[in-house]
Design a protein around this motif. Structure first.
Motif, mmCIF file in Angstrom:
data_model
loop_
_atom_site.group_PDB
_atom_site.id
_atom_site.type_symbol
_atom_site.label_atom_id
_atom_site.label_comp_id
_atom_site.label_asym_id
_atom_site.label_seq_id
_atom_site.Cartn_x
_atom_site.Cartn_y
_atom_site.Cartn_z
ATOM 1 N N GLN A 118 -2.605 6.739 3.269
ATOM 2 C CA GLN A 118 -3.405 5.532 3.406
ATOM 3 C C GLN A 118 -3.633 5.176 4.871
ATOM 4 O O GLN A 118 -4.723 4.733 5.257
ATOM 5 C CB GLN A 118 -2.744 4.361 2.666
ATOM 6 N N THR A 119 -2.628 5.391 5.697
ATOM 7 C CA THR A 119 -2.789 5.152 7.138
ATOM 8 C C THR A 119 -3.807 6.127 7.719
ATOM 9 O O THR A 119 -4.674 5.739 8.509
ATOM 10 C CB THR A 119 -1.431 5.289 7.855
ATOM 11 N N SER A 122 -7.277 5.186 6.811
ATOM 12 C CA SER A 122 -7.739 3.999 7.537
ATOM 13 C C SER A 122 -8.253 4.323 8.937
ATOM 14 O O SER A 122 -8.906 3.491 9.561
ATOM 15 C CB SER A 122 -6.611 2.963 7.612
ATOM 16 N N ARG A 147 -9.413 -2.856 3.100
ATOM 17 C CA ARG A 147 -8.253 -2.160 3.637
ATOM 18 C C ARG A 147 -7.440 -3.013 4.617
ATOM 19 O O ARG A 147 -6.210 -3.003 4.573
ATOM 20 C CB ARG A 147 -8.685 -0.855 4.338
ATOM 21 N N GLN A 150 -7.049 -6.832 2.361
ATOM 22 C CA GLN A 150 -7.489 -6.680 0.969
ATOM 23 C C GLN A 150 -6.956 -7.777 0.051
ATOM 24 O O GLN A 150 -7.402 -7.912 -1.077
ATOM 25 C CB GLN A 150 -7.115 -5.293 0.437
ATOM 26 N N MET A 203 -2.175 -1.095 3.996
ATOM 27 C CA MET A 203 -2.926 0.159 3.933
ATOM 28 C C MET A 203 -3.266 0.692 5.326
ATOM 29 O O MET A 203 -3.862 1.760 5.449
ATOM 30 C CB MET A 203 -4.216 -0.048 3.125
ATOM 31 N N GLN A 206 1.520 1.742 6.702
ATOM 32 C CA GLN A 206 2.251 1.737 5.440
ATOM 33 C C GLN A 206 3.735 1.466 5.632
ATOM 34 O O GLN A 206 4.334 1.839 6.648
ATOM 35 C CB GLN A 206 2.072 3.087 4.741
ATOM 36 N N SER A 233 0.132 -7.558 3.124
ATOM 37 C CA SER A 233 -0.796 -6.556 3.639
ATOM 38 C C SER A 233 -0.734 -6.521 5.166
ATOM 39 O O SER A 233 0.093 -7.191 5.792
ATOM 40 C CB SER A 233 -2.224 -6.905 3.192
#
Length: 268
Positions: A118-119, A122, A147, A150, A203, A206, A233
């Motif tokens: 996810q990193t 991004s 992202r 979110q 995201m 992480q 987040s």
């Protein structure tokens, strides 16, 4: 005990993002400094409308040295609190022996630590943009809402974007890719106590990466701790409930900060 705090913001934000933390800490009689990155010291709306072209040349070493100079000019060593890329910069400052304690909130990737999917995902808007290494980049509203923040209700997305989001230099991403700042000395005996805070649904940075940084940093003899908020987040410093994060960070830093007499003499 030091009564000075320096707040270090990350990419896509400027010092304006710390308005809540700053007011809250000042209410506790701290002297709070929240400097912007070079060429970032205007309102977010002004920066988006007309970013300074010189911002494109700002990389991680320029940021580390920028904050290094500001810290050395203070009358006493501060508590250092950094978010995202600011959390990475802050760890390099601690590695230089600066500060009485450090808190890294959702820290960006650090050399020697594995990065999660996810990193990596991004970073695509920067790395897949031609010549981004020498450009000032702008975050899209879609990226912000899906992202970066979110958890924001759809009705608040445009308001929060307009209030806080600023352009950022693509160079900092490429500097991270090639480890331009060099490696942190994980077992550094002169490093101040450090708290790492992560978000379970972050995201951008992480939680598992924050945990991996903790595993590296705990090699130092000074106190090192980890706190993960499961439902927070990357927007955590502005997300509802940010007060809990702010208070936990400062309470930990104040409780564990090294005495001023034990701070090493600053070395260039």
């Amino acid at each position: 005990m030091s009564k000075t705090i320096m707040l270090i913001h990350g990419a896509w934000l400027n010092a304006h993002c710390w308005e809540g933390f700053k007011a809250r800490y000042e209410a506790r009689d701290y002297n709070v400094i929240a400097p912007a990155w070079p060429f970032d010291d205007r309102s977010p709306s002004e920066l988006r409308a007309s970013p300074n072209p010189a911002l494109a040349q700002v990389g991680i070493n320029e940021l580390i040295n920028h904050y290094d100079r500001l810290i050395r000019a203070l009358p006493e060593p501060p508590i250092l609190i950094g978010h995202s890329f600011g959390g990475t910069v802050m760890q390099h400052l601690l590695d230089r022996g600066l500060g009485v304690a450090g808190v890294a909130i959702d820290p960006a990737p650090t050399s020697g630590v594995l990065v999660g999917w996810q990193t990596i995902k991004s970073t695509f808007p920067v790395f897949f943009s031609w010549r981004s290494w020498r450009r000032v980049m702008t975050m899209s509203r879609k990226f912000f809402s899906t992202r970066f923040a979110q958890t924001l209700p759809a009705a608040q997305v445009n308001t929060m974007y307009d209030r806080y989001i600023v352009p950022t230099p693509g160079k900092i991403y490429w500097d991270g890719l090639v480890s331009a700042a060099g490696k942190i000395r994980w077992d550094n005996p002169n490093r101040a106590p450090l708290l790492l805070i992560g978000g379970g649904i972050d995201m951008i940075a992480q939680a598992k990466m924050t945990k991996a940084i903790f595993e590296k940093q705990k090699q130092a003899p000074s106190k090192t701790e980890l706190k993960i908020y499961p439902n927070r987040s990357h927007w955590t410093c502005l997300q509802p409930g940010w007060e809990e994060v702010a208070d936990f960070a400062l309470d930990w830093a104040a409780r564990n900060a090294r005495a001023l007499k034990n701070v090493p003499v600053y070395a260039a």
